[in-house]
Every structure is written in C-alpha cells, then in structure tokens.
Design a protein around this motif. Structure first.
Motif, PDB file in Angstrom:
ATOM      1  N   TYR A   1       6.454   3.742   5.863  1.00  0.00           N
ATOM      2  CA  TYR A   1       6.966   2.508   5.270  1.00  0.00           C
ATOM      3  C   TYR A   1       5.880   1.846   4.433  1.00  0.00           C
TER       4      TYR A   1
ATOM      5  N   LEU B   1      10.539  -4.356   2.088  1.00  0.00           N
ATOM      6  CA  LEU B   1      10.239  -3.274   3.025  1.00  0.00           C
ATOM      7  C   LEU B   1      10.918  -2.004   2.534  1.00  0.00           C
TER       8      LEU B   1
ATOM      9  N   LEU C   1       5.068  -2.218   2.656  1.00  0.00           N
ATOM     10  CA  LEU C   1       5.443  -3.627   2.573  1.00  0.00           C
ATOM     11  C   LEU C   1       4.842  -4.222   1.316  1.00  0.00           C
TER      12      LEU C   1
ATOM     13  N   LEU D   1       7.791  -9.013  10.976  1.00  0.00           N
ATOM     14  CA  LEU D   1       7.245  -7.673  10.730  1.00  0.00           C
ATOM     15  C   LEU D   1       5.864  -7.432  11.324  1.00  0.00           C
TER      16      LEU D   1
END
Length: 702
Positions: free
Chosen positions: A675, A613, A677, A658
């Motif tokens: 963000y 992350l 991932l 998540l």
C-alpha cells in the motif's frame, strides 16, 4: 551572444530521475554515472554503497530520502542529473527538483507498471510542463511485461507514450534491446558490465514484431515533421536523423513520450537511454525564455537563457553541511553569478555575498568560479536565502513563480532527554526546518510542548534519527498525532473598535469585516483570501496592507483548538479612522480582535486530513481489505485490475484511522498486499470526531 549552433547551452541537459519507490531510480543513476565515466566502480542500493545515496539513513534503509545532484559527460554533452526520492513522505524533494529541471526520465518497473507514486510524480511534472521520456526497467524480472506497462501508461498517465525500442526476450531470457530508429539489435557484454555493446541485425523471429512497432512509431511522430510524413506516405525508407528530429520536436512540444526498456541491475539498455536523453530532452535554450513577473506591477517578464543578460536565479534547496555550513542550491535562468559577487534577494530585499560556488557531486564538492544561465550549482555564504527565493543582480525587478508544497499532516511531541540538550535540540530543529519546507516546528500553547510535523511516520522517523546522529541530541518523542485544521461554515459580519491610550498617546481604529467560507472546489491554490472594499475616505490606503497582514495572521489561531483556519474569504467592508490618533498598530489590533470574534460567530468546525490510500492486493484478499477500509470511514474511489492476479483499490481514508496500517494490511493479506499513502485534502470531520478531538485536545466536549 554566439549563434545557436555554437551556443554551449545546447550541450547541457538538466534532467531528473523520478519514479515510484523501488522502481530502480538510484540503480539507473548509478549505471549512468558508470557508463559516462564518472564512476569507475558501480555501487548497489542493496549493498548500501550507491554514490547518490550518501546519507546513513539512505544506505541503511535502501531508499532515497534527499535528492542528489551530479554531473556527467555523454557524447560531448553535459548531463546534470537529480536523483529524486520515490517515497511519498519526501515528495517535497521531487517538487523542488522538477521546478528547476528542463526534462525528466520517468522510471517504471516492468512488473509493477504504473504504481501509485508513479502517478503522483507524473502529475507533478505535468504541473511544471516538464518534457520527459519513459524508461521501463527490470525487464529481467519474473512477470516483466513491456506491452502491459505501456498500456498502463496510456490508461493512467498519457496516451502520448510510444515505444522507440523493444526488448529481445524478457524475464530470464531478456538478452538485449531492438532500437526501432536504427533497426538494430543491441547486446550488452556481461564481462564488461555492459560497457561494450554489439550492434547486430534483428533476430529473424523478431523481425515482424519490430517492423510493426516501427511503423506505429513512424505514424505517431509523422505529425511533427512534414518531410517524414511524405516519406512514410510514399513508402520510402526514413533516415535516422529525420526520425530523431521528429521525436525531439514531439517531446519538446509535450506531444510525444518516447518509451525505452532495459534492466539497470543487469546493465542492459542504459546507453540507449543516455542517447535518448541527449537526443530528445531539451537544453536550456530549447526551453526558451523563462516566464516571470514584475512583483510591483504583476506584468509578465521573459528571461532569456543568455549568460550575458542580467542575472536571475532561484534558490530551490537549502542543505546544512557539517563542513561548509549552509549550502544553497541555485538554478540560474539568466545571466551569470560569479564567486565573490553580491546578489539581491527579491523575496526579502536583502543583499548578500557569494563566498563560494560549488558544483555538487552527490555529497562531494568541486569549486567553481561562476554559474552561467542553464547551470545548477550550490553557493556558500548567504544567511537569509531560503527555498523558493528569487535572486537577481539588482538591475531587474522580477520574481519567479513559487513552488507548491503540501501541508504537514502528522505531528509528534519531542523533548530533549536532558535540560542541557535543550539549546542543541532547538538549533537542530531550526536547521532541519531550513532544509525541509514540509517539516514544521511549533509550540502547543496549552501544554507548552514542542511539536514537530511532517508528511508521514517515515518522514518524522528520519527527522528524529537525524537529530540523534547528525546533531548528537538524544530526544524523547510522543506517539504520532493528526494535525487538524479549522474552518467556518457561516457568513458573518464582524466589527471592532480599538480606542485606548498607550504610553501617553491615543490610539484609535474601527474596522468591519465580512467572513465567508470558501467552497472546497475553490481552494486548489488559495487557502484564504483577503479583499478590500472599504472607501479610502473611511480607512486610508496606507493602512490596507497592515490590516490584510493582521487579518491573515489572525487565522493562525482558530477558536476551537488553536489550529490554522483555512478556506476563509475575508472582506474589509467598512471602518473609521482619526487623523490624529489612528496608526498602523491600532488597526492591526482592531483587526485581530474583529477576526477572532468573527471566527467564533461563524460556526467554526474542525477539518481532518484525508489520505489517498492505494492498495495492490491478490484477488483473494480484496474483499477483506475493502471491508476494513469501509470500517475506517473510507470511501472507495476506484477499483481496477492491476494485473492478471492482483487488483488495485484506491480510497479516501481519514489519517486518524490509519495509524499502524502496515501491520493491519499484513494481517489481512498474509503479507502479500502493498500500500501507499498520500495526502489528498482536508475535509470537515464528522460531528462525533470533532467532539472527540475537542475532548482530547481541550479537555471538554462541545
């Protein structure tokens, strides 16, 4: 074969455009197609009419989902371009593109700099040793900082990057580009959408900066050309051709990364980028002989980039086209593939015929008669050719190295809305599996549900949307679930004797295995291993291969949740056979029973996917974000300054924690943090998590 100077392969550039999402890859590709004369009108990503974004989902979402191939001319050269996706869920598209390309252009945002996915695709290019150049885009945006982005490239990617041009102004004042090779200022006429350029003397106020940057460039590349080094040491002016020769040599040797700048959206700097592609990135001849192996002996084989040599190519992508059916994208490394010819698939031993050869222009097609060494094209006709297969004319026993695709980490249940749609759904899933190596379909043996697995929520959203639109199947889907795996923690020895009469014939086999856990650090490339240490007098060698196949197949059904078992080293250490009753089937059955028993003895555990992350956030919200990561069982790996106002937090976090994180991060940062991932690894889950998974999946607690 012609001399190198006359060889047409020298005029070919097979390149990829790669970057983080929203760095401007597709816009850059669109401008390249316009300036090379391929397009007469430029499309825009935000308008949904970019040439290489041809899927409906791409045009609606403004992102690239599938890599698009297109070819265009520039200064007597043919540039074959693959525009790759930037979103991490579609990383397989980048992987297989880089596997077959000779060079790449890494696009960076002048504001965002080196973003998380930039690092991922850069490391993918490192794995395949792809020479590349860097293009810093969006110099017109507020916050653009050319020097800071180069510094980020040095810190996070490579110290070998060096500017070969610099911007004239930045942000709203970005006017043009100074070429440090010719020491001229380039300006791009807005009335002709940048098609017409003016080359002028460098503005006086920028002359000192340009001279300093040029001196740094010459010092950096001097190690690649002795003549240039002597001219620099003697204080003489260095001719342009010598500079270009040195940059090209450094780039091809992976010792130098030329850095250019521009603004694709504002049509500035693209001609210089095209010149750099032609001048510095390799042709198929520059790559040299392609390394392969003889699959029978394991000995290396080197394939010359020669159209007259025996044919060898690789199928790197399968696409289902609604008009022509199955399209297989092929890169030819040696020899020539002709329309109507047959080829041998080294991977499965089948011989198939090429009905058509197509030059792909995004989703448009031009018929061709053949593909030569160095060419990339698509073929129609083969039914059994899949991604990663090596194909030859049958005169050579040779296999090219396979591609690496990550495991799927997230699953959802899917079922048709009506019984009449069941066959159509199965057909759609089968075809999508052919296209996408990271998309998996399997049946849950406990519930009978059909589960589809992929690289992320967006990946599966696109799959479900395609099933509805392209195949006309309405489906119900469940909530996303984590795809777990299993492993063992104890070394055990397990034996099994199979002795039974089947169909009036005796069957006998005895096997003994040693099962050992493989440490995490040893599983970079190999998930499970098999070794045969038994004496051939106890089990003849003709049974070793079936035993190995059965042993590895048994690892597909773990003892806890029927998941794949990984990080297991299997060693066949003992056994027995009967010359009358022993056969391949008996050894397969005995092996499967022994491995199943051994896995139950070896203290099996559940492994969960761990995601990398990366959060980029204004300073004010970093504390809350870190606290939230810790609450999600996350481990902070890196904290670093992203720019003057933002920090970057990199952490390992279990995927199960998540789901719905996009909403959570918006809440924590007032919508100002971003963000990404990316799957990182599988790790043994804590005891309480394993208990909860067992309770949910199997209905009991261990």
């Amino acid at each position: 074969m012609k001399s190198d100077a006359d060889n047409p392969l020298l005029k070919i550039r097979n390149i990829g455009i790669m970057a983080h999402i929203d760095a401007g890859k597709t816009t850059t590709t669109e401008r390249i197609l316009f300036y090379t004369g391929f397009l007469h009108k430029m499309g825009e990503v935000h308008d949904g009419n970019a040439f290489t974004d041809w899927m409906e989902q791409e045009r609606e979402r403004g992102i690239t989902i599938t890599s698009a191939t297109v070819s265009c001319p520039w200064k007597d050269h043919q540039i074959n371009i693959i525009d790759t996706p930037g979103h991490v869920d579609f990383t397989a598209e980048v992987e297989r593109s880089l596997r077959v390309l000779d060079g790449a252009v890494g696009v960076f945002c002048a504001v965002g700099g080196v973003e998380p996915q930039s690092e991922t695709v850069w490391h993918q290019a490192n794995r395949y040793c792809v020479p590349r150049i860097a293009y810093i885009n969006k110099m017109d945006r507020t916050g653009a900082d050319y020097e800071r982005v180069i510094q980020m490239i040095h810190e996070r990617l490579t110290p070998k990057a060096c500017a070969i041009n610099i911007p004239i102004g930045r942000e709203d004042c970005f006017e043009g580009v100074i070429d440090l090779i010719s020491m001229q200022a380039w300006y791009f006429d807005p009335l002709t959408q940048g098609s017409e350029t003016r080359h002028m003397d460098i503005p006086e106020y920028m002359l000192d900066e340009a001279l300093i940057s040029r001196e740094h460039m010459l010092e950096t590349i001097s190690q690649y050309d002795d003549e240039l080094l002597m001219l620099v040491l003697d204080g003489h002016e260095v001719p342009e051709d010598i500079i270009r020769r040195a940059i090209r040599k450094g780039t091809l040797e992976h010792g130098f990364i030329p850095v250019l700048c521009g603004s694709s959206l504002k049509n500035k700097g693209l001609q210089l980028l095209l010149d750099a592609v032609v001048d510095f990135l390799p042709s198929p001849l520059d790559i040299g002989a392609t390394h392969a192996v003889n699959p029978s002996t394991g000995e290396p084989v080197y394939l010359p980039a020669d159209p007259a040599a025996p044919f060898v190519g690789m199928a790197f992508k399968v696409q289902i086209d609604k008009y022509v059916g199955r399209l297989i994208y092929v890169r030819v490394y040696s020899g020539t593939l002709k329309k109507g010819a047959t080829f041998l698939n080294i991977s499965n031993g089948k011989r198939e015929r090429v009905a058509r050869i197509l030059q792909m222009m995004s989703n448009k097609k031009n018929d061709k008669d053949n593909l030569h060494a160095g060419d990339i094209g698509a073929i129609v006709g083969p039914k059994f050719l899949v991604t990663g297969d090596t194909i030859t004319d049958g005169t050579m026993d040779v296999a090219l190295s396979k591609m690496h695709f990550p495991d799927s980490v997230i699953s959802i249940a899917i079922e048709p809305k009506t019984k009449a749609d069941q066959d159509n759904l199965n057909g759609a899933l089968e075809r999508l599996q052919e296209e996408d190596p990271t998309f998996r379909v399997h049946i849950d043996k406990d519930t009978g549900q059909t589960l589809i697995s992929g690289m992320g929520e967006l990946h599966l959203d696109i799959i479900v949307d395609r099933i509805k639109r392209e195949f006309g199947v309405s489906a119900n889907v469940g909530t996303p679930q984590v795809s777990y795996k299993e492993s063992i923690t104890l070394m055990v020895q397990t034996s099994e004797v199979f002795q039974r009469e089947l169909n009036g014939k005796g069957n006998y086999a005895s096997v003994t295995f040693r099962l050992s856990p493989i440490p995490l650090k040893d599983t970079t490339d190999v998930k499970n291993t098999f070794k045969c240490s038994v004496d051939p007098s106890k089990i003849p060698q003709e049974y070793w291969k079936p035993i190995e196949e059965a042993a590895l197949a048994a690892l597909a059904d773990g003892p806890l949740i029927s998941a794949n078992v990984e990080r297991v080293a299997i060693e066949l250490v003992d056994g027995d056979f009967n010359p009358v009753d022993s056969n391949e089937l008996a050894f397969r059955i005995a092996t499967s029973m022994a491995i199943g028993k051994g896995l139950r003895m070896a203290k099996p555990v559940i492994m969960e996917p761990i995601m990398l992350l990366t959060v980029i956030s204004p300073d004010d919200f970093v504390g809350d974000i870190i606290s939230d990561i810790n609450a999600k069982r996350g481990k902070i790996e890196v904290m670093r300054r992203h720019n003057e106002f933002q920090q970057e937090v990199v952490a390992d976090v279990p995927l199960s924690e998540l789901f719905g994180y996009s909403t959570r991060i918006r809440s924590l940062s007032q919508g100002r943090a971003i963000y990404t991932l990316e799957f990182k690894k599988f790790e043994i889950a804590p005891a309480q998590v394993q208990t909860e998974v067992l309770r949910r999946i199997r209905g009991y607690a261990d």
